[in-house]
Write an enzyme that holds these catalytic residues in place. Structure first.
Site, PDB file in Angstrom:
ATOM      1  N   ASP A  26      23.433  17.560 -62.493  1.00  0.00           N
ATOM      2  CA  ASP A  26      24.067  17.441 -61.183  1.00  0.00           C
ATOM      3  C   ASP A  26      24.732  16.081 -60.972  1.00  0.00           C
ATOM      4  O   ASP A  26      24.322  15.075 -61.528  1.00  0.00           O
ATOM      5  CB  ASP A  26      23.052  17.685 -60.073  1.00  0.00           C
ATOM      6  CG  ASP A  26      21.850  16.754 -60.149  1.00  0.00           C
ATOM      7  OD1 ASP A  26      21.318  16.576 -61.250  1.00  0.00           O
ATOM      8  OD2 ASP A  26      21.445  16.194 -59.105  1.00  0.00           O
ATOM      9  N   GLU A  27      25.762  16.089 -60.168  1.00  0.00           N
ATOM     10  CA  GLU A  27      26.368  14.908 -59.545  1.00  0.00           C
ATOM     11  C   GLU A  27      26.885  13.852 -60.531  1.00  0.00           C
ATOM     12  O   GLU A  27      26.751  12.660 -60.295  1.00  0.00           O
ATOM     13  CB  GLU A  27      25.399  14.279 -58.546  1.00  0.00           C
ATOM     14  CG  GLU A  27      25.036  15.241 -57.418  1.00  0.00           C
ATOM     15  CD  GLU A  27      24.184  14.602 -56.344  1.00  0.00           C
ATOM     16  OE1 GLU A  27      24.466  14.823 -55.161  1.00  0.00           O
ATOM     17  OE2 GLU A  27      23.207  13.899 -56.696  1.00  0.00           O
TER      18      GLU A  27
END
Length: 882
Positions: free
Chosen positions: A535-536
Site C-alpha cells: 500500500d501507499e
C-alpha cells in the site's frame, strides 16, 4: 613541560565537564516547564489565513497555540531544542522568536531564533502555529515532548509524559467540526440519549437460547441444563492443544471440567449437505441428559463448543437452554488485523486477542509485523532488524535505533520499542492453531518499509567496516545513487521505500519468507498465505490536493512541483529496468514488485499471496501473479466510490476481503466527540451499531444506513457484476494506539459485532443487484425496522452477557458513555448496550449512585454520568447533563 601539559588537559576536561553539566541543567530546567497545546481554529481558511499559499493540501489548515510556562527564574539561554511528535505538518510559526523544523515522519523540533528574548520568570510564552489539515480529536496531539541542549541527555517535559492527554491538551470545545457545514452530530449526553432511544430494553430472560454469533437455525426448548456440577468433555475429535483451549474457556467462565454433565463431540462430514458442507459447519444438540456436537470438521466441532459456551449466562447459575442449532459460517475468511509496527503490543495482549477471536469464531489473524516505525519479528541472520529496527530512541544518526515517533519520546522503555523473538512467534502461531485460527504474517513493502531499510543500512555499515562488501550489499534495500525527492503519506523521505529494482531487495524478501516459513513449520501450522503489504507507494505531494506555483489552481495547496519526484524516479537501478522495457513506467514499479514477490512466494510452495489493493492496481488481473490465488484487502471508503470499485477487483480474478475503513477500521473513534481517540480520515465514527448495520456482500446497500465523513447522505449503485467477497477483515492500526490497554479499548467490544457480520448474514441484508441504486434517506430498499429490532437483540446480548465475559478474560474493553437527559427535573439514562449499568453523581463526582430505570431520581443542576462494568471494576468516560 609534561606537568604543564597535564594541567592544560585537566583544565580543558574540567571545562568540557562544566559545559556538559550546564547543558544538562538547562535541559532539566526546560523539562519542568508546563506545556499546553490548544486548538484554536479548525477553519483557518475561512478566517483570513491563506492556507493555499502555505502549501496546505486542499488549502485546509488550522491554528493552534503552544504555551510554555516557566515556573522558575528567567531563562535566556538559546542553546536548547524541544523535540515533539506531530501527525500534522507545521506550516508556519507566528512568533518570530521561535522556529519549527520537520525532521522525519512525525518528529519535529522547536528552537529559538536570533530574536529569542528568553522565557521570563514565572510567566507563560505563547507560540501560535498553523498546521496542515485540522485537529478534531484529542489524540491528534501526541505525548512525550522532550528537551536537549547540545549533547545533553534528552529529558521529557514532565507534564507531557503521560497517556492522559488532557494533562497538557486543552479541551477542543467547539473545534470539533471539520468544515463549517459539517453535518455530524456531536455526541453529548442528550444526543446520545436520543440515538439510543429506539433500542428496546429486553431483560436477560428474553435472551435465553441466544448464541453469539447468530446461528443459521435454532430451535429452543423449555428445559434448562444446569452445569453447576461441571462437564465431562469428550473431545477426541480435537487435537490435544484444542482440547486444552476448550477446557481453559470453560474454566474461565466458571464451569469445572472432569465431572458432571456429558458433552460429546464427533466429526461427521457425511452428515452435512450443501451449503452447510463447509469448514466450520456444526450441529449442536443440547439435551437434558447430554450435549452432542457434530462437526463437518474439527473446526466445526470447536465452533459448536464455542456456541455452547456462548449460552452461559454472565452471572448466577450456569444454566443453559436445551436446543438444536444447525450452523455454518457465512464467510470462510473472518479476520482481525493487528498492527504492531507503529506501536508494539505485547505477546500477552496478542494471546488474549486470539482467545476472544476463537470465542466468536473469527479464524484469520492478520499480523502486521513491520512498518516505517518498527520491525517486530526476530529474523535469524539479520540481527539489525531487531537491534536497530525494533527500537526507537533519540539517535539522530539512527545507528542504534530508529528516530522517535508517534509519542514514544526519546527512550526505548515503552511500546514504541519491542519485538517478538522467534520463540514468541512460534508460541503465538501454536496458540492460534489450537483455536482454529490461521496466522497471516504481513511484511509491508515496498512502501512503509523504513524500519527494514534503516536496519539494512546499519547492517551494510557494519559489514563494510569489516571489509565484507559483497555480504554488505546482499540485503541492502536502498539504491545509494537514488536522489529522488519524495515524501510518503506519513512524511518519511525515500528511506521509507524499499527499492523494488534491486536484486538485493528480492534477496531480503526471500530470506524473510524462508525464516517465517520455518517458524510456521516448527509451530505445526504450514504457511499458506503471505501478505506482502503493497500500500501507499506514492509521494503525498503529488496528490490532487496540491498545485504548482507556476499555474496555481484554486482550492489547492501551492507548492513547487518541479522539486517533487515519484518514488524511485531518480534511481539508476530503476532507470535500467525501465530502459530494458521490463516495466512501463515508475508508477508501475509497486505492482511489478508485487509480481516479483509472488514468484518468490510460489517458489516457497505458498499458494496464496495477499496485499492491500493499491499495491496491485497496475497489474492486468490476478493471472499476472505466480501464486495459485491472490487475495486483496479492499480498503476504499464506500462514499468515495468503494461500493463500485470493489467489483473491479473481484471481476479481475482477485479474491476480495472486504476491509472498508468507514466500517472496519477499529482505530477510528467510537463516536463524534473530541474526547474519543483515533484516526478519522475515512469516517468520524464507527460504533458497534454502525458496524452491525454493515452489509459486506452488498456494498451499495450501505448508502441507505450510513453517512459520509461529514455526516452527509450519499447514493450508491454499481452496474457491474459482483461475484461475492471471500470474507471480511477488521483492522486496528496503531499510530495513536500506544499501549495494550488502548489497543483493547479500541478493539472491544467492536470485535464481537465484526464477528457477527463475518459469520451471520442478517435477514435485512439484501442480495446484490447490478443497477439498483440506494439513495441515502430517499430510497427504502432496506427494512430498517427489522434492522433496529435485530440490533436491539444483539446489543442486549452484549450488554447483558458478553461484556461480563470480557471482564472474566481481563479485557480492558471500552465502556460506552451513557446517554442522559433531564426532563422536568427527572434524570433519565440509557446506554447503547442495554443491560449495562450506569451511575450518576450530583456532587461533582464525590459520590456515585447506581441508576435505576424504574425509580428515576429527581435532580438539580449539573449531573455527572458514567457506565460501570459488570464486575464493578471499571468505568466509562464521564459526561454531564443538566
Amino acid at each position: 613541560m609534561k606537568r604543564l601539559q597535564r594541567s592544560v588537559l585537566a583544565l580543558a576536561l574540567a571545562g568540557l565537564m562544566s559545559s556538559a553539566w550546564a547543558d544538562q541543567e538547562l535541559a532539566n530546567k526546560l523539562s519542568q516547564f508546563t506545556l499546553n497545546y490548544a486548538v484554536q481554529d479548525n477553519h483557518a481558511q475561512q478566517h483570513g489565513v491563506d492556507c493555499a499559499a502555505l502549501g496546505a493540501d486542499w488549502a485546509a489548515c488550522s491554528k493552534a497555540v503552544i504555551t510554555l510556562t516557566n515556573h522558575g527564574d528567567a531563562l535566556t539561554d538559546r542553546n536548547w531544542t524541544i523535540w515533539f511528535h506531530s501527525i500534522r505538518q507545521i506550516l508556519k510559526v507566528e512568533n518570530e522568536q521561535f522556529k519549527v523544523t520537520h525532521i522525519m515522519g512525525d518528529l519535529h523540533k522547536l528552537e529559538p531564533t536570533d530574536k529569542f528574548t528568553g522565557f521570563p520568570a514565572n510567566q507563560a510564552v505563547t507560540i501560535p502555529i498553523i498546521n496542515e489539515y485540522w485537529q478534531l480529536f484529542i489524540t491528534d496531539v501526541l505525548p512525550r515532548w522532550y528537551v536537549t541542549s547540545d549533547d545533553s541527555r534528552p529529558v521529557i517535559i514532565a507534564n507531557t509524559d503521560t497517556e492522559d492527554l488532557a494533562r497538557f491538551v486543552s479541551p477542543l470545545g467547539e473545534q470539533w467540526r471539520r468544515t463549517p457545514d459539517d453535518k455530524n452530530v456531536l455526541m453529548t449526553a442528550e444526543a446520545r440519549y436520543n440515538k439510543n432511544s429506539d433500542v428496546a430494553l429486553p431483560d436477560a430472560a428474553a435472551l435465553r437460547g441466544e448464541i453469539v454469533p447468530t446461528p443459521k437455525t435454532v430451535t429452543v426448548h423449555a428445559e434448562n441444563v444446569d452445569l453447576s456440577r461441571g462437564v465431562v468433555l469428550d473431545l477426541a475429535s480435537l487435537s490435544p492443544a484444542s482440547r486444552e483451549a476448550v477446557a481453559s474457556r470453560f474454566a474461565q467462565l466458571g464451569v469445572k471440567t472432569g465431572q458432571g454433565y456429558p458433552v460429546n463431540t464427533l466429526v461427521a462430514p457425511d452428515d452435512f449437505q450443501k451449503p452447510e458442507a463447509v469448514s466450520g459447519a456444526y450441529r449442536l444438540q443440547i439435551k437434558p441428559q447430554e450435549t452432542i456436537v457434530t462437526g463437518y470438521d474439527a473446526a466445526g466441532v470447536f465452533y459448536g463448543l464455542q456456541s455452547l459456551l456462548s449460552l452461559l449466562p454472565a452471572q448466577g447459575k450456569p444454566q443453559i437452554a436445551t436446543l438444536e442449532a444447525s450452523d455454518a459460517p457465512r464467510f470462510s475468511w473472518r479476520a482481525i488485523h493487528l498492527d504492531v509496527g507503529r506501536n508494539f503490543h505485547s505477546k500477552a495482549a496478542v494471546l488474549r486477542l486470539l482467545d476472544q477471536m476463537a470465542a466468536y469464531k473469527l479464524n484469520k489473524f492478520h499480523f502486521h509485523l513491520s512498518d516505517d516505525e518498527g520491525w517486530r519479528l526476530e529474523i535469524p541472520g539479520l540481527p539489525e532488524l531487531t537491534e536497530t529496527g525494533a527500537k526507537r530512541c533519540h539517535d539522530l544518526t539512527e545507528k542504534r535505533c530508529l528516530l522517535p515517533q508517534l509519542g514514544s519520546g526519546p527512550e526505548s522503555n515503552n511500546n514504541g520499542s519491542g519485538y517478538f523473538t522467534r520463540a514468541d512467534y512460534i508460541e503465538i502461531v501454536k496458540y492460534a492453531a489450537a483455536r482454529h485460527i490461521e496466522v497471516i504474517p504481513e511484511i509491508d513493502m515496498p512502501a512503509h518499509a523504513r524500519a527494514a531499510v534503516v536496519s539494512m543500512e546499519a547492517r551494510y555499515a557494519r559489514l563494510m567496516e569489516a571489509g565484507k562488501a559483497q555480504e554488505a550489499n546482499h540485503y541492502r534495500l536502498l539504491d545509494p545513487a537514488d536522489t529522488s525527492n519524495t515524501t510518503g503519506v506519513q512524511y518519511y523521505d525515500r528511506t521509507g521505500y524499499l527499492n523494488p529494482c534491486l536484486a538485493s531487495s528480492r534477496n531480503f524478501v526471500d530470506k524473510v519468507i524462508s525464516e517465517v516459513q520455518l517458524m510456521h513449520k516448527e509451530a505445526g501450522q504450514p504457511l499458506t498465505v503471505w501478505h506482502a503489504g503493497g500500500d501507499e507507494a506514492k509521494n503525498i505531494y503529488l496528490g490532487t490536493g496540491y498545485t504548482d506555483k507556476s499555474h496555481p489552481e484554486e482550492g489547492k495547496g501551492i507548492i513547487d512541483l518541479s522539486k517533487q519526484n515519484k518514488p524511485w524516479e531518480k534511481s539508476p537501478a530503476c532507470k535500467k529496468l525501465l530502459e530494458r522495457g521490463e516495466v512501463a513506467d515508475v508508477e508501475h514499479l509497486s505492482s511489478y514488485f508485487g509480481i516479483e514477490i509472488s514468484k518468490l512466494v510460489n517458489a516457497h510452495g505458498i499458494s496464496v499471496m495477499q496485499a492491500w489493493q493499491d499495491g496491485l492496481k497496475d497489474a492486468k488481473d490476478a493471472s499476472a501473479f505466480s501464486t495459485r490465488q491472490v487475495n486483496v484487502n479492499f480498503w476504499d471508503t464506500l462514499f468515495w466510490g468503494g461500493f463500485d470499485t470493489a467489483n473491479d477487483w473481484a471481476n479481475k480474478g482477485f479474491r476480495v476481503i472486504v476491509s472498508n475503513p468507514d466500517y472496519l477500521y477499529l482505530d477510528f473513534p467510537y463516536e463524534v466527540n473530541p474526547a474519543e481517540s483515533g484516526y478519522y480520515w475515512g469516517t468520524r465514527f464507527s460504533d458497534e451499531r454502525k458496524i452491525f448495520s454493515f452489509a459486506p456482500d452488498n456494498l451499495p446497500q450501505n448508502a441507505e444506513t450510513s453517512v459520509d465523513r461529514d455526516g452527509n447522505t450519499f447514493s450508491a449503485k454499481s452496474d457491474k457484476s459482483w461475484p461475492g467477497a471471500l470474507g471480511l477483515s477488521a483492522q486496528l492500526w496503531s499510530e495513536v494506539v500506544r499501549t495494550d490497554k488502548q489497543m483493547e479499548y479500541m478493539i472491544y467490544p467492536r470485535l464481537i459485532v465484526v464477528a457477527e457480520r463475518a459469520w451471520h448474514r442478517a435477514a435485512w441484508e439484501q442480495d446484490y443487484q447490478a443497477g439498483r441504486e440506494y439513495k441515502g434517506q430517499e430510497t427504502q430498499w432496506v427494512d430498517k425496522k427489522a434492522l433496529v429490532s435485530d440490533w436491539a437483540r444483539f446489543a442486549s446480548l452484549i450488554g447483558h452477557r458478553e461484556l461480563a465475559k470480557l471482564d472474566k478474560a481481563g479485557i480492558q474493553y471500552r465502556l460506552p458513555v451513557p446517554g442522559a437527559r433531564v426532563e422536568k427535573g427527572i434524570l433519565e439514562i440509557n446506554t447503547s448496550l442495554p443491560g449495562l449499568a450506569a451511575e450518576y453523581s450530583t456532587d461533582n463526582g464525590k459520590n456515585w449512585l447506581r441508576y435505576d430505570n424504574k425509580a428515576r431520581p429527581q435532580v438539580e443542576g449539573e449531573v455527572l454520568i458514567r457506565a460501570v462494568s459488570p464486575d464493578g471494576q471499571r468505568y466509562s468516560r464521564v459526561d454531564s447533563v443538566k
